[in-house]
Design a protein around this motif. Structure first.
Motif, PDB file in Angstrom:
ATOM      1  N   GLY A 183     -15.845  41.122  22.144  1.00 27.04           N
ATOM      2  CA  GLY A 183     -14.577  40.778  22.556  1.00 27.04           C
ATOM      3  C   GLY A 183     -14.024  39.838  21.979  1.00 27.04           C
ATOM      4  O   GLY A 183     -14.351  39.351  20.922  1.00 27.04           O
ATOM      5  N   GLY A 184     -12.996  39.368  22.711  1.00 28.67           N
ATOM      6  CA  GLY A 184     -12.430  39.646  24.206  1.00 28.67           C
ATOM      7  C   GLY A 184     -11.544  41.016  24.194  1.00 28.67           C
ATOM      8  O   GLY A 184     -11.692  41.807  23.220  1.00 28.67           O
ATOM      9  N   GLY A 185     -10.835  40.901  25.300  1.00 27.33           N
ATOM     10  CA  GLY A 185     -10.216  42.113  25.533  1.00 27.33           C
ATOM     11  C   GLY A 185      -9.185  42.587  24.653  1.00 27.33           C
ATOM     12  O   GLY A 185      -9.041  43.848  24.262  1.00 27.33           O
ATOM     13  N   ASP A 186      -8.568  41.445  23.872  1.00 22.46           N
ATOM     14  CA  ASP A 186      -7.629  42.031  22.712  1.00 22.46           C
ATOM     15  C   ASP A 186      -8.084  42.655  21.703  1.00 22.46           C
ATOM     16  O   ASP A 186      -7.707  43.407  21.065  1.00 22.46           O
ATOM     17  N   ILE A 232     -29.146  44.489  23.776  1.00 24.20           N
ATOM     18  CA  ILE A 232     -29.141  43.425  22.713  1.00 24.20           C
ATOM     19  C   ILE A 232     -30.051  44.235  21.682  1.00 24.20           C
ATOM     20  O   ILE A 232     -29.783  44.158  20.583  1.00 24.20           O
ATOM     21  N   ALA A 233     -31.170  44.735  22.092  1.00 24.54           N
ATOM     22  CA  ALA A 233     -32.144  45.528  21.232  1.00 24.54           C
ATOM     23  C   ALA A 233     -31.676  46.671  20.480  1.00 24.54           C
ATOM     24  O   ALA A 233     -32.086  47.100  19.442  1.00 24.54           O
ATOM     25  N   SER A 234     -30.770  47.380  21.096  1.00 24.72           N
ATOM     26  CA  SER A 234     -29.883  48.433  20.521  1.00 24.72           C
ATOM     27  C   SER A 234     -28.992  48.351  19.749  1.00 24.72           C
ATOM     28  O   SER A 234     -28.464  48.991  19.184  1.00 24.72           O
ATOM     29  N   ILE A 235     -28.611  46.791  19.326  1.00 15.27           N
ATOM     30  CA  ILE A 235     -27.287  46.443  18.647  1.00 15.27           C
ATOM     31  C   ILE A 235     -27.802  46.180  17.110  1.00 15.27           C
ATOM     32  O   ILE A 235     -28.765  45.393  16.760  1.00 15.27           O
ATOM     33  N   GLY A 236     -27.125  46.682  16.217  1.00  8.82           N
ATOM     34  CA  GLY A 236     -27.295  46.472  14.773  1.00  8.82           C
ATOM     35  C   GLY A 236     -26.209  45.572  14.192  1.00  8.82           C
ATOM     36  O   GLY A 236     -26.348  44.979  13.170  1.00  8.82           O
ATOM     37  N   ALA A 237     -25.069  45.366  14.744  1.00 10.62           N
ATOM     38  CA  ALA A 237     -23.747  44.705  14.377  1.00 10.62           C
ATOM     39  C   ALA A 237     -23.044  44.319  15.341  1.00 10.62           C
ATOM     40  O   ALA A 237     -22.872  44.919  16.285  1.00 10.62           O
ATOM     41  N   LEU A 238     -22.178  43.219  15.019  1.00  3.38           N
ATOM     42  CA  LEU A 238     -21.083  42.542  16.018  1.00  3.38           C
ATOM     43  C   LEU A 238     -19.903  42.249  15.655  1.00  3.38           C
ATOM     44  O   LEU A 238     -19.868  41.981  14.410  1.00  3.38           O
ATOM     45  N   VAL A 239     -18.987  42.386  16.293  1.00  3.78           N
ATOM     46  CA  VAL A 239     -17.624  41.942  16.097  1.00  3.78           C
ATOM     47  C   VAL A 239     -17.167  41.151  17.463  1.00  3.78           C
ATOM     48  O   VAL A 239     -17.093  41.522  18.478  1.00  3.78           O
ATOM     49  N   MET A 240     -16.186  40.058  16.909  1.00  8.49           N
ATOM     50  CA  MET A 240     -15.633  39.421  18.136  1.00  8.49           C
ATOM     51  C   MET A 240     -14.402  38.757  17.645  1.00  8.49           C
ATOM     52  O   MET A 240     -14.217  38.590  16.473  1.00  8.49           O
ATOM     53  N   GLY A 241     -13.454  38.050  18.484  1.00  7.34           N
ATOM     54  CA  GLY A 241     -12.436  37.577  18.238  1.00  7.34           C
ATOM     55  C   GLY A 241     -12.493  36.004  18.218  1.00  7.34           C
ATOM     56  O   GLY A 241     -13.567  35.545  18.431  1.00  7.34           O
ATOM     57  N   SER A 242     -11.672  35.427  17.681  1.00  6.82           N
ATOM     58  CA  SER A 242     -11.695  33.941  17.646  1.00  6.82           C
ATOM     59  C   SER A 242     -11.999  33.096  18.851  1.00  6.82           C
ATOM     60  O   SER A 242     -12.694  32.136  19.095  1.00  6.82           O
ATOM     61  N   ALA A 243     -11.366  33.549  19.829  1.00  9.87           N
ATOM     62  CA  ALA A 243     -11.395  32.929  21.272  1.00  9.87           C
ATOM     63  C   ALA A 243     -12.775  33.123  21.662  1.00  9.87           C
ATOM     64  O   ALA A 243     -13.423  32.127  22.407  1.00  9.87           O
ATOM     65  N   THR A 244     -13.306  34.218  21.668  1.00 12.28           N
ATOM     66  CA  THR A 244     -14.902  34.181  21.960  1.00 12.28           C
ATOM     67  C   THR A 244     -15.836  33.514  21.077  1.00 12.28           C
ATOM     68  O   THR A 244     -16.702  32.887  21.639  1.00 12.28           O
ATOM     69  N   TYR A 245     -15.536  33.385  19.805  1.00 11.58           N
ATOM     70  CA  TYR A 245     -16.356  32.726  18.946  1.00 11.58           C
ATOM     71  C   TYR A 245     -16.006  31.209  19.293  1.00 11.58           C
ATOM     72  O   TYR A 245     -17.250  30.529  19.332  1.00 11.58           O
TER      73      TYR A 245
END
Length: 174
Positions: free
Chosen positions: A115-118, A42-55
């Motif tokens: 994620g997720g996988g989709d 997580i220290a190496s991460i600058g931005a994230l993207v996820m799907g609605s099921a994960t959220y």
């Protein structure tokens, strides 16, 4: 900078069971500061993207303040699902259109395809995922949501044991 799909999986390739539960995952031992651990990642991460099921899973299971400090995008046609106070941007459209925004927001750090996988499959199909880091739990689920529901080719570049998990770093070969 890389775009990374970092996740956990059962031995038979599922990230969530048919009941939308992660009990099979959260009941196991893993060291957050161990090999392939979350703290370093997580220290190496600058931005994230996820799907609605994960959220929606995060909202249900870890309610309250948003858990990430990094800019976050949610792929959804339902912007109304974003909880008040969560600094999450919604996006509809092709991931190829979103990816440059993710890279810019990451400011030289990595982009995490949560994620997720989709969602991961959309990024992989577009050739945008550079590596996958998967922590494999010592169980099989038999059904559920696939870790990556499309055909793709990867090369194993590193692996280690962390607690109950076998962790592997894969790089895209094509």
């Amino acid at each position: 900078m890389a775009t990374v799909y970092y996740t956990a999986s059962s031995m038979d390739g599922f990230i969530v069971d048919p009941d939308d539960s992660l009990d099979w995952l959260t009941s196991r031992n893993i060291q957050q500061d161990g090999p392939f651990g979350y703290d370093e990642f997580i220290a190496s991460i600058g931005a994230l993207v996820m799907g609605s099921a994960t959220y929606e899973w995060i909202v249900r299971n870890q309610p309250g303040e948003w858990m990430y400090t990094q800019p976050t995008w949610l792929l959804t046609h339902r912007p109304e699902i974003v909880e008040a106070g969560h600094p999450v941007q919604t996006f509809t459209g092709a991931v190829t259109d979103l990816h440059p925004r993710l890279v810019e927001a990451a400011a030289g750090k990595d982009v995490w395809v949560v994620g997720g996988g989709d969602v991961a499959a959309q990024f992989v199909a577009a050739g945008l995922v550079d590596e996958m880091i998967v922590s494999y739990a010592p169980c099989s689920l038999g059904a559920g949501a696939r870790v990556l529901p499309l055909r793709s080719e990867w090369a194993l570049v590193d692996s280690a044991i962390n607690g109950d998990f076998v962790c592997a770093r894969w790089r895209r070969t094509t």
